[in-house]
Design a protein around this motif. Structure first.
Motif, PDB file in Angstrom:
ATOM      1  N   CYS A  54      -6.305 -53.420 -36.942  1.00  0.00           N
ATOM      2  CA  CYS A  54      -5.814 -54.690 -36.378  1.00  0.00           C
ATOM      3  C   CYS A  54      -6.030 -55.826 -37.372  1.00  0.00           C
ATOM      4  O   CYS A  54      -7.166 -56.105 -37.749  1.00  0.00           O
ATOM      5  CB  CYS A  54      -6.518 -54.975 -35.055  1.00  0.00           C
ATOM      6  N   PRO A  55      -4.958 -56.503 -37.791  1.00  0.00           N
ATOM      7  CA  PRO A  55      -5.107 -57.545 -38.814  1.00  0.00           C
ATOM      8  C   PRO A  55      -5.856 -58.788 -38.339  1.00  0.00           C
ATOM      9  O   PRO A  55      -6.325 -59.570 -39.166  1.00  0.00           O
ATOM     10  CB  PRO A  55      -3.663 -57.880 -39.204  1.00  0.00           C
ATOM     11  N   VAL A  56      -5.981 -58.973 -37.026  1.00  0.00           N
ATOM     12  CA  VAL A  56      -6.696 -60.146 -36.513  1.00  0.00           C
ATOM     13  C   VAL A  56      -7.952 -59.762 -35.722  1.00  0.00           C
ATOM     14  O   VAL A  56      -8.570 -60.610 -35.076  1.00  0.00           O
ATOM     15  CB  VAL A  56      -5.763 -61.058 -35.690  1.00  0.00           C
ATOM     16  N   SER A  57      -8.322 -58.482 -35.765  1.00  0.00           N
ATOM     17  CA  SER A  57      -9.564 -57.978 -35.161  1.00  0.00           C
ATOM     18  C   SER A  57      -9.746 -58.367 -33.698  1.00  0.00           C
ATOM     19  O   SER A  57     -10.800 -58.856 -33.298  1.00  0.00           O
ATOM     20  CB  SER A  57     -10.771 -58.445 -35.980  1.00  0.00           C
ATOM     21  N   VAL A  58      -8.708 -58.162 -32.891  1.00  0.00           N
ATOM     22  CA  VAL A  58      -8.790 -58.495 -31.461  1.00  0.00           C
ATOM     23  C   VAL A  58      -8.937 -57.269 -30.571  1.00  0.00           C
ATOM     24  O   VAL A  58      -8.950 -57.389 -29.360  1.00  0.00           O
ATOM     25  CB  VAL A  58      -7.589 -59.349 -31.001  1.00  0.00           C
ATOM     26  N   ILE A  59      -9.088 -56.084 -31.171  1.00  0.00           N
ATOM     27  CA  ILE A  59      -9.237 -54.847 -30.404  1.00  0.00           C
ATOM     28  C   ILE A  59     -10.694 -54.416 -30.424  1.00  0.00           C
ATOM     29  O   ILE A  59     -11.334 -54.420 -31.475  1.00  0.00           O
ATOM     30  CB  ILE A  59      -8.348 -53.731 -30.981  1.00  0.00           C
ATOM     31  N   THR A  60     -11.184 -54.031 -29.253  1.00  0.00           N
ATOM     32  CA  THR A  60     -12.530 -53.483 -29.134  1.00  0.00           C
ATOM     33  C   THR A  60     -12.424 -52.120 -28.496  1.00  0.00           C
ATOM     34  O   THR A  60     -11.783 -51.963 -27.448  1.00  0.00           O
ATOM     35  CB  THR A  60     -13.425 -54.384 -28.258  1.00  0.00           C
ATOM     36  N   VAL A  61     -13.020 -51.114 -29.127  1.00  0.00           N
ATOM     37  CA  VAL A  61     -13.083 -49.771 -28.573  1.00  0.00           C
ATOM     38  C   VAL A  61     -14.554 -49.389 -28.526  1.00  0.00           C
ATOM     39  O   VAL A  61     -15.236 -49.392 -29.543  1.00  0.00           O
ATOM     40  CB  VAL A  61     -12.300 -48.750 -29.449  1.00  0.00           C
ATOM     41  N   GLU A  62     -15.053 -49.131 -27.302  1.00  0.00           N
ATOM     42  CA  GLU A  62     -16.468 -48.766 -27.165  1.00  0.00           C
ATOM     43  C   GLU A  62     -16.676 -47.805 -26.028  1.00  0.00           C
ATOM     44  O   GLU A  62     -15.880 -47.699 -25.143  1.00  0.00           O
ATOM     45  CB  GLU A  62     -17.346 -49.992 -26.992  1.00  0.00           C
TER      46      GLU A  62
END
Length: 62
Positions: A54-62
């Motif tokens: 993601c180019p804007v780092s808005v995804i979280t996977v945990e």
């Protein structure tokens, strides 16, 4: 494993949906969304790849 998208920061590039369509899609109103409650085991690796790509780092996977 769960995935989320900060839709306010999404630039609608579509990369996550193209990398991991089992978890991400482009919303009807534009920004991407994670449309499953739990990431399927078979899609865990690609969900993490979508997060890392993601180019804007808005995804979280945990």
């Amino acid at each position: 494993m769960k995935a989320t998208v900060d839709r306010d920061g999404c630039i609608e590039c579509g990369l996550c949906a193209s990398i991991c369509p089992e978890v991400f899609r482009m919303g009807d109103d534009g920004p991407a969304e994670a449309y499953v409650d739990e990431v399927p085991e078979s899609a865990e690796q690609t969900a993490v790849e979508a997060q890392e790509g993601c180019p804007v780092s808005v995804i979280t996977v945990e």
